[in-house]
Design an enzyme around this catalytic site. Structure first.
Site, mmCIF file in Angstrom:
data_model
loop_
_atom_site.group_PDB
_atom_site.id
_atom_site.type_symbol
_atom_site.label_atom_id
_atom_site.label_comp_id
_atom_site.label_asym_id
_atom_site.label_seq_id
_atom_site.Cartn_x
_atom_site.Cartn_y
_atom_site.Cartn_z
ATOM 1 N N GLN A 52 0.828 -1.202 0.000
ATOM 2 C CA GLN A 52 0.000 0.000 0.000
ATOM 3 C C GLN A 52 0.865 1.256 0.000
ATOM 4 O O GLN A 52 1.820 1.346 0.759
ATOM 5 C CB GLN A 52 -0.861 0.053 1.258
ATOM 6 C CG GLN A 52 -1.849 -1.060 1.386
ATOM 7 C CD GLN A 52 -2.690 -0.867 2.629
ATOM 8 O OE1 GLN A 52 -3.582 -0.028 2.644
ATOM 9 N NE2 GLN A 52 -2.381 -1.623 3.669
ATOM 10 N N CYS A 83 -7.770 5.394 4.515
ATOM 11 C CA CYS A 83 -7.291 5.509 5.896
ATOM 12 C C CYS A 83 -7.759 6.821 6.521
ATOM 13 O O CYS A 83 -7.443 7.901 6.023
ATOM 14 C CB CYS A 83 -5.769 5.429 5.934
ATOM 15 S SG CYS A 83 -5.107 5.483 7.611
#
Length: 102
Positions: A52, A83
């Site tokens: 990621q 996130c």
């Protein structure tokens, strides 16, 4: 989250079909930060594995993704856009903050 090689190995041993590595900063990759580059290492027994990348600048995100594609043997490159953690979404204007301006 904790997604280092030791944790990924345990998850694979317990039957996980796919594991994710810890998020890495696009700038850390582009500026060749030793700690960040070390986080890109993927062992063959972990596969398939996703790496990621988080960031807020289109140019460095693309450069980081190209670097990961060339120098890592990961199976998936994930651009993190979900996130909500303050350090990522607010301070870095990355993660879920990217969804403000699709």
């Amino acid at each position: 989250g904790v997604c280092n090689v030791a944790i990924r190995s345990v998850c694979k041993d317990q039957g996980a079909n796919l594991v994710y590595a810890e998020m890495v900063s696009d700038k850390g990759v582009v500026y060749n930060n030793k700690r960040t580059i070390k986080m890109l290492h993927v062992a063959d027994y972990e596969k398939p594995v996703a790496l990621q990348i988080f960031g807020s600048d289109k140019e460095t995100m693309v450069k980081a993704a190209m670097h990961v594609d060339k120098y890592s043997n990961c199976d998936i490159i994930d651009i993190n856009m979900g996130c909500p953690v303050h350090k990522v979404a607010i301070k870095a204007q990355a993660g879920s903050s990217l969804m403000k301006d699709p």
